[in-house]
Design a protein around this motif. Structure first.
Motif, PDB file in Angstrom:
ATOM      1  N   VAL A  60      60.517  -8.912  -8.712  1.00 29.31           N
ATOM      2  CA  VAL A  60      59.155  -9.139  -9.209  1.00 29.31           C
ATOM      3  C   VAL A  60      58.199  -8.156  -8.554  1.00 29.31           C
ATOM      4  O   VAL A  60      58.335  -7.828  -7.368  1.00 29.31           O
ATOM      5  N   ASP A  61      57.237  -7.673  -9.307  1.00 31.78           N
ATOM      6  CA  ASP A  61      56.194  -6.785  -8.786  1.00 31.78           C
ATOM      7  C   ASP A  61      55.204  -7.611  -7.972  1.00 31.78           C
ATOM      8  O   ASP A  61      54.493  -8.464  -8.510  1.00 31.78           O
ATOM      9  N   THR A  62      55.121  -7.359  -6.673  1.00 32.12           N
ATOM     10  CA  THR A  62      54.279  -8.160  -5.767  1.00 32.12           C
ATOM     11  C   THR A  62      52.961  -7.475  -5.432  1.00 32.12           C
ATOM     12  O   THR A  62      52.189  -7.982  -4.605  1.00 32.12           O
ATOM     13  N   ARG A  63      52.660  -6.352  -6.051  1.00 27.47           N
ATOM     14  CA  ARG A  63      51.440  -5.618  -5.714  1.00 27.47           C
ATOM     15  C   ARG A  63      50.184  -6.344  -6.210  1.00 27.47           C
ATOM     16  O   ARG A  63      50.237  -7.122  -7.164  1.00 27.47           O
ATOM     17  N   ASP A  64      49.073  -6.047  -5.590  1.00 29.04           N
ATOM     18  CA  ASP A  64      47.767  -6.534  -6.030  1.00 29.04           C
ATOM     19  C   ASP A  64      47.081  -5.384  -6.751  1.00 29.04           C
ATOM     20  O   ASP A  64      46.479  -4.504  -6.128  1.00 29.04           O
ATOM     21  N   LEU A  65      47.167  -5.381  -8.063  1.00 31.01           N
ATOM     22  CA  LEU A  65      46.666  -4.262  -8.857  1.00 31.01           C
ATOM     23  C   LEU A  65      45.320  -4.594  -9.489  1.00 31.01           C
ATOM     24  O   LEU A  65      45.050  -5.749  -9.822  1.00 31.01           O
ATOM     25  N   PRO A  66      44.483  -3.596  -9.689  1.00 32.80           N
ATOM     26  CA  PRO A  66      43.201  -3.832 -10.373  1.00 32.80           C
ATOM     27  C   PRO A  66      43.425  -4.100 -11.855  1.00 32.80           C
ATOM     28  O   PRO A  66      44.512  -3.849 -12.389  1.00 32.80           O
ATOM     29  N   PRO A  67      42.404  -4.611 -12.541  1.00 35.20           N
ATOM     30  CA  PRO A  67      42.543  -4.849 -13.984  1.00 35.20           C
ATOM     31  C   PRO A  67      42.851  -3.554 -14.727  1.00 35.20           C
ATOM     32  O   PRO A  67      42.485  -2.461 -14.289  1.00 35.20           O
ATOM     33  N   ARG A  68      43.515  -3.694 -15.856  1.00 34.72           N
ATOM     34  CA  ARG A  68      43.849  -2.524 -16.667  1.00 34.72           C
ATOM     35  C   ARG A  68      42.581  -1.938 -17.297  1.00 34.72           C
ATOM     36  O   ARG A  68      41.669  -2.677 -17.683  1.00 34.72           O
ATOM     37  N   PRO A  69      42.487  -0.610 -17.416  1.00 35.66           N
ATOM     38  CA  PRO A  69      41.280  -0.002 -17.989  1.00 35.66           C
ATOM     39  C   PRO A  69      41.188  -0.270 -19.488  1.00 35.66           C
ATOM     40  O   PRO A  69      42.202  -0.502 -20.158  1.00 35.66           O
ATOM     41  N   PRO A  70      39.978  -0.218 -20.028  1.00 37.98           N
ATOM     42  CA  PRO A  70      39.840  -0.392 -21.478  1.00 37.98           C
ATOM     43  C   PRO A  70      40.409   0.804 -22.222  1.00 37.98           C
ATOM     44  O   PRO A  70      40.594   1.887 -21.655  1.00 37.98           O
ATOM     45  N   ALA A  71      40.672   0.610 -23.489  1.00 37.10           N
ATOM     46  CA  ALA A  71      41.166   1.711 -24.321  1.00 37.10           C
ATOM     47  C   ALA A  71      40.146   2.844 -24.354  1.00 37.10           C
ATOM     48  O   ALA A  71      38.936   2.632 -24.248  1.00 37.10           O
TER      49      ALA A  71
END
Length: 358
Positions: free
Chosen positions: A28-39
């Motif tokens: 499982v990916d355990t990273r704390d990632l920011p929200p995905r950018p808009p299109a």
């Protein structure tokens, strides 16, 4: 082939393609990632009749990280990457910094003038060819190349079915001179919301040729090159690699399937198996020309999703900007401003040099 689908910490899809059916893909990916950018925005250029993607979020994408922080290597203690598994065969995942996406959370407002603005709907994926950071496509085994082709065909199938997608483009950029941002052996897949300008031009040429002669343009080009022989670099039962007579780039090779097919999904097992040895041989010939790793772009030309499929012909375009041991081909005034290419290397000489590397 075993195909496993999972998701990364920010919700992006990831696909494992394995030769072994017992491969464990439960990590499982355990990273704390920011929200995905808009299109991104798509802005229409009425003068050139082309769409331009404006994707400001890509300015912040990962750029030439140290090898021990490569996001395409398998995850290990101290370096959680885009690939949660501790090892893998081939992996495809949604690009974290995409030129096109379905995340329609931005604002797409009129910018004035004659340009139309709309969301950059589509998808961009990264294809990691191997977990070996120091390898290259030219060093992949035939079995690994076959797995890569299966993965590309799989993604072509899925992406072609997505709403708004008009063309699927699989490609590899290799070398610092090309402008890569990650040296790990990998390619990309773009699912465009329009048919690209180059493809539109090629299909228009094929349509005019059919109307004028009744023949198929790409089939006849291949037949003529095989008959002429002088620009053929290598060939086998299913594929022919040749330098086009009007090559734009110093070293440019086209690999044609010896029968007409629309896209990668139509390749047979025998055709996939025959592709790997021929293609990696051509790549090694390129590297042997000047004793350095040649920068290149490798581009699969596939039929659009809905238009011109009867005119298109699956083929691979491979080209390098290196024209001599210490010289690069820059797109200067004529090429950049006018789209009018001037090639410094005679195509027949380029083909001879590549044949001599055998």
């Amino acid at each position: 082939m075993k195909r496993t689908v999972t998701r990364l910490a920010d919700g992006r899809e990831l696909f494992y393609f394995d030769r072994r059916e017992d491969a464990d893909r439960s990590a499982v990916d355990t990273r704390d990632l920011p929200p995905r950018p808009p299109a991104s925005e798509l802005r229409y250029d009425p003068v050139m009749d082309e769409w331009i993607a404006i994707a400001g979020h890509r300015q912040g994408r990962t750029f030439l990280p140290p090898s021990d922080q490569c996001p395409l290597c398998a995850t290990r203690p101290g370096n959680a990457t885009e690939i949660p598994a501790s090892d893998y065969d081939v992996v495809v995942f949604e690009n974290r910094f995409p030129s096109f996406s379905f995340n329609l959370t931005g604002t797409y407002e009129d910018v004035g003038g004659l340009s139309e603005v709309r969301p950059g709907v589509g998808r961009c994926e990264v294809v990691s060819f191997t977990s070996d950071h120091d390898s290259s496509f030219s060093r992949l085994s035939p079995e690994q190349v076959d797995l890569v082709l299966l993965a590309l065909a799989d993604r072509t199938e899925d992406l072609s079915a997505m709403p708004g997608v008009e063309q699927v483009f699989c490609f590899e950029n290799r070398g610092a001179e090309i402008g890569i941002t990650l040296p790990h052996p990998h390619g990309q897949i773009y699912a465009y919301p329009y048919v690209t300008p180059r493809t539109r031009q090629m299909l228009a040429s094929a349509a005019r040729y059919r109307e004028r002669t009744g023949g198929d343009l790409f089939t006849d080009v291949l037949e003529a090159e095989r008959k002429a022989e002088t620009r053929v670099v290598a060939a086998n039962e299913h594929w022919t690699a040749f330098v086009p007579a009007a090559a734009r780039w110093p070293f440019e090779v086209h690999l044609y399937l010896n029968r007409k097919a629309a896209d990668l999904r139509e390749l047979t097992g025998e055709e996939r198996a025959a592709f790997g040895p021929l293609y990696t041989d051509v790549l090694r010939r390129l590297d042997g020309l000047f004793g350095v790793s040649m920068p290149y772009i490798s581009a699969w030309h596939q039929a659009p999703v809905r238009t011109g499929r009867d005119l298109a012909y699956l083929h691979l375009q491979l080209f390098s900007i290196r024209r001599a041991a210490q010289k690069l081909k820059y797109l200067a005034g004529s090429e950049s401003a006018m789209g009018a290419f001037v090639n410094d290397v005679l195509p027949e000489e380029a083909a001879r040099m590549l044949r001599d590397q055998g």
